[in-house]
Every structure is written in structure tokens, then in C-alpha cells.
Scaffold this motif. Structure first.
Motif, short mmCIF file in Angstrom:
data_model
loop_
_atom_site.label_atom_id
_atom_site.label_comp_id
_atom_site.label_asym_id
_atom_site.label_seq_id
_atom_site.Cartn_x
_atom_site.Cartn_y
_atom_site.Cartn_z
N PHE A 22 -3.50 -15.42 6.95
CA PHE A 22 -2.52 -16.58 7.04
C PHE A 22 -1.15 -15.78 6.54
CE2 PHE A 22 -5.81 -19.59 7.80
CZ PHE A 22 -5.16 -20.46 8.79
N ASN A 23 -1.16 -14.87 5.43
CA ASN A 23 -0.17 -14.19 4.98
C ASN A 23 0.61 -13.59 5.84
OD1 ASN A 23 -0.35 -15.48 2.44
ND2 ASN A 23 -1.47 -13.82 1.62
N LEU A 24 -0.18 -12.63 6.74
CA LEU A 24 0.39 -11.93 7.83
C LEU A 24 0.89 -12.66 9.12
CD1 LEU A 24 0.27 -8.96 8.51
CD2 LEU A 24 -1.56 -9.13 9.70
N ILE A 25 0.39 -13.89 9.14
CA ILE A 25 1.10 -14.82 10.31
C ILE A 25 2.53 -15.20 9.67
CG2 ILE A 25 0.99 -17.06 11.04
CD1 ILE A 25 -2.04 -16.96 11.43
N GLU A 26 2.56 -15.49 8.45
CA GLU A 26 3.94 -15.83 7.70
C GLU A 26 4.94 -14.69 7.79
OE1 GLU A 26 5.98 -17.53 3.57
OE2 GLU A 26 3.81 -16.78 3.50
N LEU A 44 -3.14 -13.59 15.68
CA LEU A 44 -3.78 -13.92 14.52
C LEU A 44 -4.22 -15.26 14.14
CD1 LEU A 44 -0.96 -12.05 12.46
CD2 LEU A 44 -3.62 -11.34 12.55
N TYR A 45 -3.74 -16.33 14.84
CA TYR A 45 -4.36 -17.66 14.66
C TYR A 45 -5.76 -17.49 15.63
CZ TYR A 45 -0.72 -20.24 12.69
OH TYR A 45 0.15 -20.93 11.38
N GLN A 46 -5.62 -17.12 16.71
CA GLN A 46 -7.04 -16.87 17.25
C GLN A 46 -7.96 -15.97 16.65
OE1 GLN A 46 -5.66 -14.78 20.90
NE2 GLN A 46 -6.42 -16.65 22.26
#
Length: 281
Positions: A22-26, A44-46
Motif C-alpha cells: 500500500f505504501n508502494l501504491i502511494e 499492486l492492487y491486483q
């Protein structure tokens, strides 16, 4: 050191650490320590969804429902239905929305109302707002403007920007209450400060027409800028028009073409037509 943070998040995400994913998504969404990359956000959500994370599954469903390049109503519906079966409140709310507008399924207003009510019972704030609109429009239930007003008030009191905007609309139109333009303006402004695009649009209308405030074309321009940067194709188009005409802002054809392009890329037909005209000249 954003670059170092990104590298460490990447390393932990490779080890399937959900928080790191989730941090990487941000990082990929905001361009923190790397370039903005919406495809990586999707991937990344996948990944997080495949690891069983409900928040990621919900976000993935939203991207399939709305995302440019990822739109697939059938997948959105199936993901949402699975979350609802697991009693995930956001999933139940979104399933109501799928039934309301027909995403991946046939429109079924009774089911829409049922799932919104269930989401509300589980404390979902967006469900409160949508249930209010059901009572306003008679979706799966009888029209009840007092109930509608009460639900919008409840959602607004809980800090929901959609509830604030909806409550503002009630005061503007006199739905379940007396007309009060000042209150409508205040609620639109409060929701707009929370980056709610519907409220920003309504606030533009207030400043253009002097509803609950003075006419202020500078504020109109600033609000179009804000909504344009938040991704509203109509705001991008209107901002481009202001730059093109030089009305209430210094004429700037480079900026006009830039924002027409942004709007056109999202499929806004008026922007596409205008862009073709300008590029021919």
C-alpha cells in the motif's frame, strides 16, 4: 529520502508485505521516489487483492468500474459481490450502486435499496448518502423528502463530503427543509474543501450567480483549476475555455490547448471537437 523509502517499500512488497504494498501504491500514485505510474498502481492492487486484502479488492473493483484503460463492469460486479458475501461494508455499498446503475448486472432498484440499507446498518457512510438519494428519487422505496434530508444530515455530520454536498442541495432546493442559500453555500464550500467534485461544481454555480455569496469570477477560475487538477474532464474543458477566451483570466492559448487535451483524453466530446478545430488553425 524519498528514493530510499521507495526502494525499501519495494523490497518489502516483493516479500508480500501488505503495508509495504500500500505504501508502494502511494509512491506510484503520487510520484514519491519514482515516477507516477498508474499501471503499477493497478498491478499492486491486483497483488494485494490476490493476497486476500479486502481494501485492495474493493479498490480493484473501483478501478474496473471507473478506471481509464481498466473498465470492465463484469469483473467489477463479481469482485464487489464477493466482498458483499464476506459482509465487507464497502463492498455491500458498492453492490447497491452496481444494482442501481447496472454495472455488470441488470438494474434492480429494489436490490439497490436493500444493499444500501444493509451497508448503512453496518455503518457505511457513503451508504447513508446514497440511501438518502433513494428516498429522494423513489429508488426501491417511496419518495420521502424528510427521510432524505435526515440521512443527508447524518452523513454530513459524520464528515462525509457527499453528504455535505447533498445536504447543500436540500437547502438550495428546499427538500425536506426551507430554502436557505447561505447554508447551501456553506455546505458546498465545506465539501469542496474536502475535494468533492460535485460540491466544487455547485460552488462554481454559487460564485457565478451570487447564490449565498457575492459573484466572484476569480473564485470560479480557481475552482475550475482545482477540479481540473483533480481530474474532472468538464472542469478541464471549462478552464480551457477561460484561457482561450481570456474571460476573467489572462488569455493563454498554450494553457487552453493543454487543458482541452487533458479533457479530450478522458473522452469529453466537446473538448475533442474543440481541440481538432484549434489544431487545424
Amino acid at each position: 529520502n524519498e528514493q530510499k523509502a521507495f526502494e525499501l517499500y519495494q523490497k518489502a512488497a516483493d516479500l508480500e508485505n501488505i503495508t509495504a504494498i500500500f505504501n508502494l501504491i502511494e509512491c506510484y500514485y503520487e510520484g514519491i521516489g519514482t515516477n507516477i505510474d498508474k499501471q503499477k498502481v493497478f498491478e499492486l492492487y491486483q497483488k494485494a487483492a490476490n493476497l486476500g486484502n479486502s481494501t485492495a479488492q474493493y479498490s480493484l473493483a473501483w478501478m474496473y468500474e471507473n478506471g481509464s484503460g481498466y473498465k470492465n463492469g463484469d469483473i467489477a460486479f463479481e469482485l464487489t459481490k464477493k466482498l458483499a458475501e464476506e459482509e465487507y461494508a464497502c463492498g455491500i455499498y458498492n453492490l447497491g450502486y452496481c444494482y442501481e446503475v447496472g454495472i455488470g448486472t441488470n438494474v434492480n432498484e429494489d436490490k439497490a435499496f436493500e444493499f444500501y440499507q444493509k451497508a448503512v446498518d453496518l455503518g457505511n457512510i457513503n451508504g447513508i448518502n446514497n440511501l438518502g438519494w433513494c428516498y429522494y428519487e423513489g429508488i426501491g422505496t417511496d419518495i420521502n423528502t424528510l427521510k432524505c434530508f435526515e440521512l443527508f444530515q447524518k452523513a454530513a455530520d459524520l464528515g462525509n463530503s457527499y453528504g455535505m454536498s447533498s445536504l447543500g442541495y436540500c437547502f438550495k432546493e428546499g427538500i425536506g427543509t426551507n430554502i436557505n442559500n447561505q447554508k447551501a453555500f456553506e455546505l458546498y464550500k465545506k465539501a469542496a474543501d474536502l475535494e468533492n467534485l460535485i460540491a466544487i461544481k455547485n460552488l462554481v454555480w454559487c460564485y457565478e450567480n451570487g447564490i449565498g455569496t457575492n459573484v466572484d469570477k476569480k473564485k470560479v477560475f480557481e475552482l475550475y483549476q482545482k477540479a481540473a487538477h483533480l481530474g474532472s474532464s468538464t472542469a478541464q474543458y471549462n478552464l480551457a475555455k477561460m484561457y482561450e477566451s481570456g474571460s476573467d483570466v489572462k488569455k493563454d492559448m498554450d494553457q487552453a490547448i493543454y487543458w482541452y487535451q487533458k479533457s479530450a483524453e478522458q473522452g469529453y466530446k466537446y473538448a475533442q471537437k474543440k481541440l481538432k478545430q484549434l489544431l487545424k488553425e
